[in-house]
Design an enzyme around this catalytic site. Structure first.
Site, PDB file in Angstrom:
ATOM      1  N   HIS A 129      -7.112   5.845  -0.278  1.00  0.00           N
ATOM      2  CA  HIS A 129      -6.778   5.207  -1.557  1.00  0.00           C
ATOM      3  C   HIS A 129      -7.884   4.197  -1.860  1.00  0.00           C
ATOM      4  O   HIS A 129      -8.501   3.648  -0.940  1.00  0.00           O
ATOM      5  CB  HIS A 129      -5.433   4.505  -1.375  1.00  0.00           C
ATOM      6  CG  HIS A 129      -4.856   3.881  -2.602  1.00  0.00           C
ATOM      7  ND1 HIS A 129      -5.272   2.673  -3.085  1.00  0.00           N
ATOM      8  CD2 HIS A 129      -3.865   4.296  -3.438  1.00  0.00           C
ATOM      9  CE1 HIS A 129      -4.571   2.358  -4.161  1.00  0.00           C
ATOM     10  NE2 HIS A 129      -3.710   3.336  -4.405  1.00  0.00           N
ATOM     11  N   ASP A 206      -4.190   1.477   6.713  1.00  0.00           N
ATOM     12  CA  ASP A 206      -3.499   1.366   5.434  1.00  0.00           C
ATOM     13  C   ASP A 206      -2.156   2.078   5.621  1.00  0.00           C
ATOM     14  O   ASP A 206      -2.093   3.309   5.627  1.00  0.00           O
ATOM     15  CB  ASP A 206      -4.354   2.040   4.353  1.00  0.00           C
ATOM     16  CG  ASP A 206      -3.609   2.187   3.033  1.00  0.00           C
ATOM     17  OD1 ASP A 206      -2.379   1.957   2.990  1.00  0.00           O
ATOM     18  OD2 ASP A 206      -4.258   2.558   2.044  1.00  0.00           O
ATOM     19  N   GLN A 209       1.828   4.226   2.833  1.00  0.00           N
ATOM     20  CA  GLN A 209       2.686   5.420   2.800  1.00  0.00           C
ATOM     21  C   GLN A 209       3.256   5.739   4.175  1.00  0.00           C
ATOM     22  O   GLN A 209       4.004   6.717   4.321  1.00  0.00           O
ATOM     23  CB  GLN A 209       1.895   6.631   2.271  1.00  0.00           C
ATOM     24  CG  GLN A 209       1.286   6.431   0.896  1.00  0.00           C
ATOM     25  CD  GLN A 209       2.329   6.315  -0.223  1.00  0.00           C
ATOM     26  OE1 GLN A 209       3.510   6.622  -0.034  1.00  0.00           O
ATOM     27  NE2 GLN A 209       1.896   5.855  -1.387  1.00  0.00           N
ATOM     28  N   LYS A 232       6.970   0.158  -1.575  1.00  0.00           N
ATOM     29  CA  LYS A 232       6.914   1.577  -1.153  1.00  0.00           C
ATOM     30  C   LYS A 232       8.000   1.874  -0.122  1.00  0.00           C
ATOM     31  O   LYS A 232       8.199   3.015   0.252  1.00  0.00           O
ATOM     32  CB  LYS A 232       5.569   1.896  -0.506  1.00  0.00           C
ATOM     33  CG  LYS A 232       4.360   1.463  -1.297  1.00  0.00           C
ATOM     34  CD  LYS A 232       3.803   2.558  -2.135  1.00  0.00           C
ATOM     35  CE  LYS A 232       2.418   2.195  -2.608  1.00  0.00           C
ATOM     36  NZ  LYS A 232       2.179   2.688  -3.960  1.00  0.00           N
ATOM     37  N   CYS A 370      -5.347   6.960  -7.718  1.00  0.00           N
ATOM     38  CA  CYS A 370      -6.238   5.961  -7.095  1.00  0.00           C
ATOM     39  C   CYS A 370      -6.916   6.544  -5.852  1.00  0.00           C
ATOM     40  O   CYS A 370      -7.110   5.845  -4.850  1.00  0.00           O
ATOM     41  CB  CYS A 370      -5.497   4.678  -6.746  1.00  0.00           C
ATOM     42  SG  CYS A 370      -4.731   3.897  -8.165  1.00  0.00           S
TER      43      CYS A 370
HETATM   44  N1  C6P Z   1      -0.328   4.020  -4.137  1.00  0.00           N
HETATM   45  C1  C6P Z   1       0.492   5.742  -5.636  1.00  0.00           C
HETATM   46  O1  C6P Z   1       1.032   6.146  -6.666  1.00  0.00           O
HETATM   47  P1  C6P Z   1      -0.225  -1.589  -3.497  1.00  0.00           P
HETATM   48  O2  C6P Z   1      -0.541  -1.281  -4.914  1.00  0.00           O
HETATM   49  O3  C6P Z   1      -1.059  -2.709  -2.934  1.00  0.00           O
HETATM   50  O4  C6P Z   1       1.229  -1.773  -3.247  1.00  0.00           O
HETATM   51  O5  C6P Z   1      -0.589  -0.267  -2.654  1.00  0.00           O
HETATM   52  C2  C6P Z   1      -1.857   0.276  -2.748  1.00  0.00           C
HETATM   53  C3  C6P Z   1      -1.935   1.548  -1.946  1.00  0.00           C
HETATM   54  C4  C6P Z   1      -2.709   1.558  -0.814  1.00  0.00           C
HETATM   55  N2  C6P Z   1      -2.775   2.637  -0.032  1.00  0.00           N
HETATM   56  C5  C6P Z   1      -2.094   3.747  -0.309  1.00  0.00           C
HETATM   57  C6  C6P Z   1      -2.179   4.921   0.615  1.00  0.00           C
HETATM   58  C7  C6P Z   1      -1.297   3.812  -1.454  1.00  0.00           C
HETATM   59  O6  C6P Z   1      -0.603   4.911  -1.716  1.00  0.00           O
HETATM   60  C8  C6P Z   1      -1.242   2.684  -2.312  1.00  0.00           C
HETATM   61  C9  C6P Z   1      -0.472   2.737  -3.602  1.00  0.00           C
HETATM   62  C10 C6P Z   1       0.424   4.260  -5.356  1.00  0.00           C
HETATM   63  O7  C6P Z   1       0.047   6.524  -4.799  1.00  0.00           O
HETATM   64  C11 C6P Z   1      -0.084   3.513  -6.537  1.00  0.00           C
HETATM   65  S1  C6P Z   1      -1.784   3.838  -6.864  1.00  0.00           S
END
Ligand code: C6P
Length: 412
Positions: A129, A206, A209, A232, A370
């Site tokens: 991401h 990271d 997920q 999440k 993203c």
């Molecule tokens: N992915 C998706 O629709 P934040 O925004 O900080 O809570 O998470 C960012 C992020 C970082 N790593 C991974 C693997 C992610 O999936 C995400 C967020 C969302 O897939 C929004 S782009």
């Protein structure tokens, strides 16, 4: 991530009853919520924990001698302990953040600037991401370090031989996702940690997920940092956690400056608080932390192994059903996969798919998620993505497939 409990122990009807939003309709159809990788829905337990805090104990933390401030501090610090237990860590290894993005930026800024210099290397994978790419690019710009990118295979798995070849004596940080949001690939974190540690590098995961979909134990994974987002994992937005190994956090300089992160301030010399408080400048998202802890407790009560087994069974069903849709190409077919079904339909733009699915009450995400380097790797500008959560059912997969049939009819 290995499912241990048999799926039949899982009462999805009871789980769904915990989420009032799932009972609503969209465009006159029952809501089919398949956008869990973007954000999950919140159970009553989380909504109530936040409302209760505001109704009974709202105050600032770590500051007041009065009763409400003490109660708020106790609830906030209890949330830290809950999150430590959730991840198999110690309480002082838990830093509250706004979410995964801020967690990774914190590590890149505080650990990175102190430990990475010109000529050093940071290794990421192609499936990351943007939140696990851009902070490292910024660090490279600031320090003169070099970003190396491990490739992925045609099915969307991490090319482990290539990754092993990239990790060497110049490597200071290996930063990888636990589960890819665009492909669903589950990465072998323990194995990657072993490769990183063998050359004296650290591993940053990271976990955006990862945390919602199975049991995460940072000690068993042997990771140095693990970042997650509350929203999440059925908790609130604007709150997250980064786990950091105690020895590393203790040695790290502060990141942001302000209240709560200091021990004493004078114009001659300011001294800093201990970790994790050193990394939490300013008033934190107190209600968010309490809501996040309620989400972690909720997941534990439902059972993380049972959730993983339920979602694995759904993924298998969904993969088989989607394969029957004419012209559908799945993007992300790694053997070790979590509940992400990303796909394209021949001749139809993903945004059109998303719009028509919405008219049928089915919520999916469309776009690059993203993860633009992933889209480029598979030669598509975007995908449609159905992402599964603990409350989804085979009937909802059927509703998705039926709605996709309508999409095909519209564009026939
Ligand atoms: N992915 C998706 O629709 P934040 O925004 O900080 O809570 O998470 C960012 C992020 C970082 N790593 C991974 C693997 C992610 O999936 C995400 C967020 C969302 O897939 C929004 S782009």
């Amino acid at each position: 991530m290995t499912p241990a409990a048999p799926p039949h122990t899982y009462d999805v009807t009871a789980v769904r009853a915990d989420f009032p939003i799932l009972a609503r309709e969209v465009n006159g159809k029952p809501l089919v919520y398949l956008d869990n990788a973007a954000t999950t829905q919140r159970p009553e337990a989380v909504v109530n924990a936040i409302a209760d805090f505001y109704r009974t104990s709202n105050s600032n933390v770590h500051r007041g001698v009065h009763r409400l401030s003490q109660e708020a501090t106790e609830l906030f610090e209890a949330a830290r302990t809950t999150m430590a237990r959730f991840l198999g860590a110690d309480t002082h290894e838990i830093v509250f953040t706004r979410g995964t993005t801020e967690g990774i930026n914190l590590v890149a800024a505080a650990y990175g600037r102190a430990n990475v210099g010109a000529g050093d290397e940071i290794v990421v994978s192609r499936m990351e991401h943007h939140a696990n790419i851009v902070p490292w690019q910024l660090l490279c710009e600031q320090t003169g370090a070099r970003l190396r990118v491990a490739p992925i295979t045609d099915d969307g798995a991490l090319d482990m031989d290539a990754l092993a070849g990239l990790i060497g004596e110049r490597t200071k940080i290996v930063a990888v996702g636990h589960i890819s949001n665009a492909l669903g690939t589950i990465n072998p974190i323990q194995e990657i940690a072993r490769l990183a540690h063998a050359v004296g590098a650290i591993i940053v995961v990271d976990g955006a997920q990862g945390a919602p979909h199975g049991h995460v134990d940072v000690r068993a994974l042997d990771v140095d940092f693990y970042a997650l987002s509350g929203h999440k994992m059925y908790g609130p937005t604007g709150i997250g956690v980064v786990y950091g190994r105690k020895t590393l956090l203790d040695a790290m300089p502060p990141w942001q400056g302000g209240g709560d992160m200091i021990r004493s301030v004078t114009f001659e010399k300011t001294t800093y608080n201990d970790a994790p408080f050193r990394f939490e400048a300013g008033t934190p998202n107190i209600a968010g932390a309490i809501g996040l802890a309620a989400a972690a407790d909720y997941l534990r009560d439902v059972g993380l192994d049972a959730i993983a087994a339920h979602e694995a069974a759904l993924l298998e069903y969904g993969t088989a059903q989607l394969a029957k849709v004419e012209g559908l190409r799945m993007i992300g077919t790694a053997p070790h996969k979590a509940g992400v079904l990303g796909f394209v339909l021949e001749g139809i733009h993903p945004h059109d798919i998303g719009t028509i699915l919405d008219s049928e009450g089915v919520a999916v995400r469309t776009g690059h998620h993203c993860a633009q380097p992933v889209m480029e790797r598979f030669g598509v500008p975007a995908t449609a993505r159905a992402s599964l959560g603990l409350y989804n059912t085979p009937a909802e997969i059927d509703a998705l497939v039926a709605a996709l049939t309508k999409v095909r009819e519209v564009f026939a």
